[in-house]
Write a protein that holds these residues in place. Structure first.
Motif, short mmCIF file in Angstrom:
data_model
loop_
_atom_site.label_atom_id
_atom_site.label_comp_id
_atom_site.label_asym_id
_atom_site.label_seq_id
_atom_site.Cartn_x
_atom_site.Cartn_y
_atom_site.Cartn_z
N GLU A 65 -29.89 14.00 24.60
CA GLU A 65 -29.59 15.35 25.07
C GLU A 65 -29.69 16.42 23.99
O GLU A 65 -29.74 17.63 24.29
CB GLU A 65 -28.20 15.40 25.71
N VAL B 68 -33.89 19.89 22.85
CA VAL B 68 -33.84 21.05 23.74
C VAL B 68 -35.15 21.83 23.63
O VAL B 68 -35.59 22.19 22.53
CB VAL B 68 -32.67 21.98 23.37
N ARG C 43 -39.08 17.69 29.36
CA ARG C 43 -38.25 16.51 29.64
C ARG C 43 -38.35 15.48 28.51
O ARG C 43 -38.21 14.28 28.73
CB ARG C 43 -38.67 15.89 30.98
N ALA D 21 -36.21 14.83 26.35
CA ALA D 21 -34.94 14.10 26.26
C ALA D 21 -34.95 12.89 27.18
O ALA D 21 -34.46 11.81 26.82
CB ALA D 21 -33.78 15.02 26.60
N GLU D 22 -35.52 13.04 28.39
CA GLU D 22 -35.60 11.92 29.31
C GLU D 22 -36.52 10.82 28.77
O GLU D 22 -36.26 9.63 28.95
CB GLU D 22 -36.11 12.40 30.68
#
Length: 317
Positions: free
Chosen positions: A13, A16, A295, A297-298
């Motif tokens: 997370e 960013v 995405r 982070a995913e």
């Protein structure tokens, strides 16, 4: 441009995506409009503040990128403008819509080759080529590939198979074991199972070569499968640590620990060979999953959870 920032170490997370000023190509550099960015497991360790590599924050992660050259700095070849290329940023700046690379270190993508495949091969292709050449693969040998469903592992399975070896693939989980088998492995085992080494012995008795992509306890168990005259080479530490086998212990077993050296000249040659082999249809990078830039982070979370196979790419444009 949009870029993914790492401003503090932590879980996925902390990655960013933000609007960021466009970079400019400096002397000897090229600016790439990025279509795909490579994600490596090492980058997940860097993000967490773990592993052997350290970076200063804040930074835009990412090294391998592919896209079209939009401009070059002074002293760089202007003929590169408009070319489809892949290249490395030097360790940061890859998770972005625009990336600056050393113009002398980029590779033109062969005609007829998809750009995403070229990005998938940029780091993993030369690594697999280096590993396979360093152990001097021979026809008929029994070769164990750990992390056989990963980016490098899937290529090593193919290279060992092409060399005429009997390939034993070790991977974590049913999906990964099946992928290794589909790529041509003669024997495929799940190293999460406690009896995985026994299953290897039942199939081939012992092995001649170990490609260690996991390290830790798995790597040490694989070492025990080597017979007299065997060779072991490490290309990754998915477990978070190296196998830590000393040269003295290996010598007592009659085993050689192979430690290849990658020079800039060799890196370029091996990358060109990997791209050429793929363009000719003799080597196939496995792109298991793709994520949009925002995405990232995913993507890191999936890699950290060990649910990915093959190469993971960010689709930027």
């Amino acid at each position: 441009m949009r870029a993914v920032w790492l401003r503090e170490f932590g879980g996925p997370e902390v990655l960013v995506a933000e609007d960021t000023p466009d970079p400019v190509a400096g002397p000897g550099q090229a600016l790439i409009e990025v279509a795909f960015a490579n994600i490596t497991f090492v980058e997940t360790q860097i993000r967490a503040g773990a592993g052997p590599f350290k970076v200063e924050l804040p930074t835009i992660p990412g090294n391998g990128v592919g896209g079209v050259v939009t401009s070059v700095g002074t002293g760089a070849d202007r003929g590169l403008i408009g070319k489809r290329v892949v290249g490395g940023t030097g360790g940061s700046g890859g998770y972005a819509e625009l990336a600056v690379v050393d113009a002398g270190g980029i590779f033109e993508v062969p005609d007829g080759m998809d750009l995403d495949s070229a990005v998938a091969l940029l780091a993993d292709g030369r690594t697999a080529m280096l590993m396979a050449g360093a152990v001097d693969l021979r026809s008929g040998e029994r070769v164990l590939v750990e992390a056989a469903a990963g980016g490098v592992g899937t290529l090593l399975v193919q290279l060992a198979r092409a060399a005429g070896a009997k390939v034993v693939a070790a991977a974590g989980g049913t999906r990964k074991v099946e992928l290794a088998r589909d790529l041509g492995a003669d024997v495929a085992v799940d190293y999460r199972e406690p009896d995985w080494t026994e299953r290897v012995r039942e199939a081939v008795e012992e092995v001649d070569v170990v490609f260690d992509g996991v390290g830790g306890a798995i790597g040490r168990s694989a070492f025990e499968l080597l017979g007299l005259g065997g060779r072991m080479i490490s290309f990754g530490l998915a477990s978070g640590e190296w196998a830590n086998i000393s040269g003295e212990v290996a010598a007592d077993r009659g085993v050689t620990l192979v430690r290849p050296v990658m020079t800039p000249e060799k890196m370029r040659s091996l990358t060109e060979r990997a791209l050429a082999e793929a363009a000719a249809g003799r080597l196939r990078p496995v792109i298991g999953q793709r994520f949009p830039l925002d995405r990232a982070a995913e993507a890191h979370a999936a890699m950290q959870a060990r649910t990915t196979v093959g190469k993971t790419l960010l689709e930027v444009r």
